[in-house]
Design a protein around this motif. Structure first.
Motif, PDB file in Angstrom:
ATOM      1  N   ALA A 585       0.841  -1.202   0.000  1.00  0.00           N
ATOM      2  CA  ALA A 585       0.000   0.000   0.000  1.00  0.00           C
ATOM      3  C   ALA A 585       0.873   1.248   0.000  1.00  0.00           C
ATOM      4  O   ALA A 585       0.550   2.253  -0.658  1.00  0.00           O
ATOM      5  CB  ALA A 585      -0.920   0.000   1.222  1.00  0.00           C
ATOM      6  N   LEU A 586       1.996   1.212   0.724  1.00  0.00           N
ATOM      7  CA  LEU A 586       2.914   2.350   0.755  1.00  0.00           C
ATOM      8  C   LEU A 586       3.500   2.605  -0.632  1.00  0.00           C
ATOM      9  O   LEU A 586       3.613   3.751  -1.073  1.00  0.00           O
ATOM     10  CB  LEU A 586       4.031   2.078   1.759  1.00  0.00           C
ATOM     11  N   ILE A 587       3.872   1.536  -1.332  1.00  0.00           N
ATOM     12  CA  ILE A 587       4.425   1.678  -2.676  1.00  0.00           C
ATOM     13  C   ILE A 587       3.381   2.276  -3.619  1.00  0.00           C
ATOM     14  O   ILE A 587       3.678   3.167  -4.423  1.00  0.00           O
ATOM     15  CB  ILE A 587       4.920   0.315  -3.181  1.00  0.00           C
ATOM     16  N   ARG A 588       2.145   1.791  -3.519  1.00  0.00           N
ATOM     17  CA  ARG A 588       1.068   2.354  -4.347  1.00  0.00           C
ATOM     18  C   ARG A 588       0.906   3.840  -4.065  1.00  0.00           C
ATOM     19  O   ARG A 588       0.717   4.660  -4.978  1.00  0.00           O
ATOM     20  CB  ARG A 588      -0.246   1.629  -4.056  1.00  0.00           C
ATOM     21  N   MET A 589       0.965   4.201  -2.780  1.00  0.00           N
ATOM     22  CA  MET A 589       0.780   5.590  -2.392  1.00  0.00           C
ATOM     23  C   MET A 589       1.869   6.486  -2.975  1.00  0.00           C
ATOM     24  O   MET A 589       1.591   7.575  -3.493  1.00  0.00           O
ATOM     25  CB  MET A 589       0.744   5.685  -0.861  1.00  0.00           C
ATOM     26  N   PHE A 590       3.133   6.039  -2.947  1.00  0.00           N
ATOM     27  CA  PHE A 590       4.216   6.844  -3.501  1.00  0.00           C
ATOM     28  C   PHE A 590       4.079   6.991  -5.022  1.00  0.00           C
ATOM     29  O   PHE A 590       4.446   8.030  -5.582  1.00  0.00           O
ATOM     30  CB  PHE A 590       5.571   6.250  -3.124  1.00  0.00           C
ATOM     31  N   GLY A 591       3.565   5.961  -5.680  1.00  0.00           N
ATOM     32  CA  GLY A 591       3.317   6.088  -7.116  1.00  0.00           C
ATOM     33  C   GLY A 591       2.346   7.212  -7.422  1.00  0.00           C
ATOM     34  O   GLY A 591       2.555   7.999  -8.360  1.00  0.00           O
ATOM     35  N   ARG A 592       1.294   7.320  -6.614  1.00  0.00           N
ATOM     36  CA  ARG A 592       0.299   8.379  -6.810  1.00  0.00           C
ATOM     37  C   ARG A 592       0.911   9.741  -6.504  1.00  0.00           C
ATOM     38  O   ARG A 592       0.638  10.738  -7.198  1.00  0.00           O
ATOM     39  CB  ARG A 592      -0.900   8.104  -5.891  1.00  0.00           C
ATOM     40  N   VAL A 593       1.714   9.811  -5.439  1.00  0.00           N
ATOM     41  CA  VAL A 593       2.346  11.087  -5.063  1.00  0.00           C
ATOM     42  C   VAL A 593       3.243  11.589  -6.189  1.00  0.00           C
ATOM     43  O   VAL A 593       3.189  12.764  -6.591  1.00  0.00           O
ATOM     44  CB  VAL A 593       3.158  10.920  -3.763  1.00  0.00           C
ATOM     45  N   ASN A 594       4.078  10.725  -6.724  1.00  0.00           N
ATOM     46  CA  ASN A 594       5.020  11.137  -7.764  1.00  0.00           C
ATOM     47  C   ASN A 594       4.307  11.525  -9.053  1.00  0.00           C
ATOM     48  O   ASN A 594       4.733  12.443  -9.760  1.00  0.00           O
ATOM     49  CB  ASN A 594       6.027  10.014  -8.022  1.00  0.00           C
ATOM     50  N   ASP A 595       3.210  10.831  -9.374  1.00  0.00           N
ATOM     51  CA  ASP A 595       2.423  11.196 -10.555  1.00  0.00           C
ATOM     52  C   ASP A 595       1.804  12.585 -10.381  1.00  0.00           C
ATOM     53  O   ASP A 595       1.774  13.389 -11.321  1.00  0.00           O
ATOM     54  CB  ASP A 595       1.316  10.161 -10.793  1.00  0.00           C
TER      55      ASP A 595
END
Length: 626
Positions: A585-595
């Motif tokens: 879930a943390l990895i998914r969250m960072f993907g959204r942040v960077n996008d």
């Protein structure tokens, strides 16, 4: 060194590899170290160590361990973070004749003490920088792998080498236990040595290979990673924990270190594929093998990777395995054609020295095409469970099928079917055991922890997929008679049980949501009907009472967290993992942040705390530095 007859990579199936009869793991390593002392054995981002130096450091530490009574079949705790020191300690324990018991420093202190008590280790190898975290009240003698008293190049001194054979125990790895207590699996040197002998015809490992140690040393995938490098004179790259949780940084490490052999659980590889696809062009990689294990493989998840990189360079291999049968038990190349059968999770054929039996509930073989429970026989079957004779007798059975005298079958609990082409496919479990990010979890162990609360009558723990392979645990609870079931109690008990789980269980065994119910649904046979349990509603999940976000960045991050964690409210100083978040879930969250912000942040920026305030601050700093 483990060698082939002709020295070539990947020879035809069926050719026999040259054996190392009677050799122990550390003996094969030592022979390589003496023949090629200058080769790099282990790398970290900060340092490298050669085979010669690694061997010398391990020898000196082994002398200290032998002086403390370590010898054949003596268990020694290994409480070390990811580092060269970890490999030094592991080798030293084996060279002293002992067997290592890995204890992950990320476990809560109560769990660490439980493993120490159950294994009854009297000596623990650790490092000074972390020993105080979980060994403060430990009665065992603690020896530090990072405090080598001898100068570099000094010869080891002390008692003579231990008289250890390949039938002695090499390690004890703990898996979750249905009785509420984890169980230790006793694996011998010969179990591991033959694993590489039997698979060498397929893989052709040699000194040119570079492996990553991506997984926790408490997960037996690490056995394959460590010895796959060190038994062949290859190089082992120890992946820092924060890099293992950042797919983009891990992808960069694969490129930088020119890694050739990558081992991944399917859920972790899914995140790596996403990081690769985020690059405008495929990253230049040296991979020749990607080997999957630890959990069920959904071949459809490989479609984006295959579309970009094909299925041959690197080869994709699925290996079904169990800790009790020494890491891997089967072999199956995965190719484009498998995408046409998304319902099949192919596990291929057993390793050459293993035999698969599919039996019905009466213990009789089932015909091809009919699912059965998998029983495994052969040289990979472990000795049994540590100090658990009844459980050993229940799971390690005498073979009734004409196998050699003394041959045992390991009863796996996995449902498998043999297909018309003679290959096997994985279907699921015959019981309630769960696999989360490669870790075997007995829900009963978690349930017994929760049921210890004075207001909980019963509980049941099940997995729930939150999307993109992010599987989390959900606990359903029934209050004791006299306890009023209302929103107030549901909120209070969720917080109480989360604290209880945090104190006693590793992160991968902690529920992400707690659902209070008047009763648990039952089947017509009176068993808990897990399929009838409702999906956890947002109001039934862990909820914050902390300070709200204030800045625009914090408010955006809070909205994202509420979406990913499925919570009605999150405080700016709440810990992501305390609210039920997982590494995926943390990895998914960072993907959204960077996008959203055009940044290149990863979980390492959360070093001071996995909070909204910390992440928002990191985002603002990154934007100001653009």
């Amino acid at each position: 060194m483990l060698e082939t007859n002709n020295g070539s990579r990947g020879r035809a199936l069926g050719e026999q590899v040259q054996r190392s009869p009677g050799k122990c793991l550390h003996e094969i390593f030592t022979a390589i170290a003496l023949a090629h002392p200058e080769r790099v054995a282990v790398s970290t981002p900060e340092d490298d160590i050669s085979y010669g130096e690694l061997n010398a450091r391990a020898d000196r530490l082994a002398c200290t361990l032998r002086a403390l009574g370590v010898g054949p079949d003596v268990l020694v705790g290994l409480y070390v973070d990811r580092s060269i020191d970890m490999i030094v300690g592991l080798l030293a324990i084996l060279k002293a004749g002992g067997a290592y018991v890995p204890i992950d420093p990320t476990y809560p202190p109560a769990r660490v003490q439980l493993l120490i008590r159950d294994s009854a280790v009297s000596v623990i190898v650790s490092v000074s920088r972390i020993a105080s975290l979980g060994l403060r009240d430990c009665e065992a003698k603690v020896v530090f792998a990072d405090q080598d008293p001898a100068p570099v190049g000094a010869a080891p001194s002390g008692s003579p080498p231990a008289s250890v054979s390949d039938g002695n125990v090499a390690y004890v790895i703990y898996t979750s236990g249905s009785t509420g207590k984890p169980k230790g699996v006793l694996v011998e040197h010969r179990n591991v040595v033959r694993l590489f002998e039997q698979t060498h015809a397929w893989f052709g490992f040699d000194e040119r290979d570079v492996w990553t140690m991506f997984h926790s040393i408490s997960f037996d995938f690490s056995v394959w990673e460590i010895w796959g490098a060190l038994l062949y004179g290859g190089r082992l790259v120890v992946v820092p924990f924060d890099v293992s949780r950042s797919p983009a940084r891990f992808l960069a490490l694969l490129h930088e270190k020119r890694v050739t052999v990558l081992n991944q659980t399917p859920s972790a590889f899914r995140q790596l594929v996403a990081a690769d696809l985020a690059c405008d062009s495929p990253a230049a990689l040296s991979l020749r093998l990607v080997i999957f294990g630890g959990e069920r493989l959904d071949t459809q998840q490989l479609a984006p990777w295959m579309a970009r990189r094909g299925d041959q360079h690197p080869q994709l291999i699925n290996m079904y395995g169990i800790t009790e049968t020494t890491v891997h038990a089967s072999y199956r190349p995965v190719v484009r054609g498998d995408l046409a059968e998304p319902e099949i999770s192919p596990i291929g054929v057993p390793l050459p020295d293993l035999r698969f039996y599919l039996l019905d509930e009466a213990g009789q073989p089932v015909p091809d095409g009919v699912p059965g429970e998998l029983y495994v026989a052969g040289a990979g079957v472990a000795r049994g469970y540590l100090n658990r004779p009844e459980l050993t007798a229940e799971r390690f059975l005498r073979s009734p099928f004409g196998d050699a005298d003394g041959t045992h079958l390991y009863r796996s609990g996995d449902r498998v079917v043999r297909r018309p082409n003679g290959e096997y496919a994985y279907l699921g479990r015959t019981d309630d055991q769960i696999k989360v990010r490669g870790f075997r979890i007995e829900p009963r162990e978690i349930e017994l922890c929760l049921n210890g609360h004075p207001e909980v009558l019963a509980s049941v723990v099940v997995p729930h997929d939150y999307g993109d392979g992010d599987v989390r645990l959900v606990a359903y609870l029934v209050p004791r008679p006299g306890v009023q079931l209302d929103i107030s109690w549901a909120s209070k008990i969720g917080a109480d049980l989360q604290a209880r789980a945090t104190a006693a269980l590793p992160v991968h065994m902690r529920p992400s949501a707690y659902v209070a119910m008047a009763s648990l649904p039952l089947t017509a046979h009176g068993k808990i009907d897990r399929a009838a349990l409702p999906a956890p509603a947002a109001g039934q999940r862990l909820e914050s009472t902390g300070v709200s976000a204030t800045s625009p960045t914090e408010m955006w991050v809070e909205a994202l967290w509420r979406e990913i964690l499925d919570l009605p409210r999150v405080g700016k100083d709440d810990d992501f993992f305390d609210l039920g978040g997982t590494s995926l879930a943390l990895i998914r969250m960072f993907g959204r942040v960077n996008d959203r912000f055009g940044t290149d942040l990863d979980p390492a920026v959360m070093g001071d705390g996995a909070t909204i305030a910390q992440l928002a601050s990191s985002i603002d700093k990154a934007l100001n530095n653009k």
